[in-house]
Design a protein around this motif. Structure first.
Motif, PDB file in Angstrom:
ATOM      1  N   ALA A   9      -3.529   5.523  -9.897  1.00 51.70           N
ATOM      2  CA  ALA A   9      -4.179   4.500  -8.997  1.00 51.70           C
ATOM      3  C   ALA A   9      -4.232   5.269  -7.548  1.00 51.70           C
ATOM      4  CB  ALA A   9      -2.922   3.385  -8.610  1.00 51.70           C
ATOM      5  N   ARG A  63      -7.730  -2.522  -9.611  1.00 56.83           N
ATOM      6  CA  ARG A  63      -8.105  -3.332  -8.345  1.00 56.83           C
ATOM      7  C   ARG A  63      -8.836  -2.245  -7.607  1.00 56.83           C
ATOM      8  NH1 ARG A  63      -3.595  -7.013  -5.500  1.00 56.83           N
ATOM      9  NH2 ARG A  63      -2.800  -8.248  -7.379  1.00 56.83           N
ATOM     10  N   ARG A  64      -8.613  -0.935  -7.843  1.00 62.70           N
ATOM     11  CA  ARG A  64      -9.476  -0.058  -6.941  1.00 62.70           C
ATOM     12  C   ARG A  64     -10.437   0.684  -7.594  1.00 62.70           C
ATOM     13  NH1 ARG A  64      -4.428   3.133  -4.125  1.00 62.70           N
ATOM     14  NH2 ARG A  64      -3.369   1.332  -3.379  1.00 62.70           N
ATOM     15  N   THR A 110       0.785  -1.328  -0.087  1.00 63.27           N
ATOM     16  CA  THR A 110      -0.095  -0.126  -0.096  1.00 63.27           C
ATOM     17  C   THR A 110       0.839   1.300  -0.047  1.00 63.27           C
ATOM     18  OG1 THR A 110      -0.182  -0.103   2.385  1.00 63.27           O
ATOM     19  CG2 THR A 110      -1.721  -1.063   1.154  1.00 63.27           C
ATOM     20  N   LEU A 165      -2.971  -1.543 -10.264  1.00 61.68           N
ATOM     21  CA  LEU A 165      -3.799  -1.192  -8.995  1.00 61.68           C
ATOM     22  C   LEU A 165      -4.787  -0.249  -9.194  1.00 61.68           C
ATOM     23  CD1 LEU A 165      -0.926   0.095  -6.819  1.00 61.68           C
ATOM     24  CD2 LEU A 165      -1.821  -2.005  -6.596  1.00 61.68           C
TER      25      LEU A 165
END
Length: 299
Positions: A201, A272-273, A176, A269
């Motif tokens: 991201a 994924r978000r 993260t 990322l």
């Protein structure tokens, strides 16, 4: 449907080869011994930093890199080299309009305002992008400049082909916090990798010169962190990062090709978000602060 930025990212090996082929015939690029200022904004500024480091290290001449708004007034240069994908960014137009030294522009758009203000223009329209987030134009510009310095970029191009298809570093997409490190010319690449993570991201990302990382920033590193080194690492740094619980990443690729992998991480990322990398938050393709009014000479 694949994003524009994903398609443009994947095209980089092809664009790099075209830039390498163009380097010998490109007019207006800095000549050995010239004192040069290189200016850009955002991603282009970071490519300017990388080129400045490479040019000075090659012995070609003193080279300073500035974000365009911070070019020192009154400082003497033999040439000002401006990097602007769109050719519309206000700060770049201001630099070109005010310059007293010979100017060269590298851009992706021939019919934009900036070419009319520059003494020499190199158009990399084959590397222009529909996306807001820059990938191939920036790296293609740096390949052009590396080749013009006399570097054999064939290995970098081969590594770029590997980079567009190789797996991401194991476990990195689960972290993260991301820190990117460079040394010399790769410090600019580290800054650009961190910017891609923030733009695409919305990730917590930072960049530092590798030797300075131990002077404070290492304190933030823990089991949720990844630390990515572009180029050769200082002795013992990988072990120190490992002791914090951070994930150490250092690839056996040309550093510019390794940047492609970092670009791909940013897209992973973003996916994924649930983010759209073609529409990053609060950003536009070019920062235009006021309408451009052509001078009589350029109209």
């Amino acid at each position: 449907m694949p994003s524009f930025v994903a398609a443009e990212l994947t095209d980089q090996p092809h664009s790099w080869q075209r830039a390498a082929d163009l380097a010998a015939s490109a007019d207006g690029l800095p000549q050995p011994g010239e004192r040069v200022a290189v200016v850009g904004c955002g991603t282009s500024w970071f490519m300017a930093q990388a080129y400045a480091g490479l040019r000075e290290a090659s012995g070609a001449g003193e080279t300073d890199a500035f974000t365009a708004s911070e070019l020192p007034a009154g400082r003497s240069y033999d040439r000002v080299l401006a990097l602007s994908r769109s050719g519309t960014t206000t700060e770049i137009l201001d630099v070109l309009a005010a310059a007293t030294a010979p100017t060269t522009l590298i851009t992706g758009v021939a019919d934009s305002p900036a070419p009319a203000l520059a003494g020499s223009v190199i158009v990399l329209d084959f590397a222009d992008e529909r996306s807001v987030v820059q990938t191939r134009f920036a790296t293609t510009t740096l390949v052009l400049l590396r080749a013009h310095l006399g570097e054999d970029v064939s290995g970098a191009i081969a590594d770029a082909q590997t980079a567009v298809g190789s797996p991401l570093p194991s476990g990195i997409a689960d972290r993260t916090q991301f820190t990117f490190l460079g040394a010399g010319w790769t410090t600019g690449l580290a800054a650009e990798a961190a910017l891609k993570m923030r733009e695409a991201a919305l990730a917590w990302s930072e960049s530092y010169p590798a030797m300075d990382y131990r002077h404070g920033p290492i304190a933030i590193t823990d089991e949720q962190s990844a630390v990515w080194m572009f180029g050769e690492a200082p002795e013992g740094l990988a072990e120190q990062v490992g002791a914090t619980g951070g994930l150490w990443v250092q690839q056996d690729l040309d550093p510019l090709a390794s940047l492609i992998v970092a670009q791909r991480l940013a897209l992973e990322l973003a996916a994924r978000r649930g983010l759209n990398p073609d529409a990053p938050r609060h950003l536009t393709r070019s920062v235009i602060l006021r309408p451009h009014t052509p001078s009589p000479a350029s109209a």
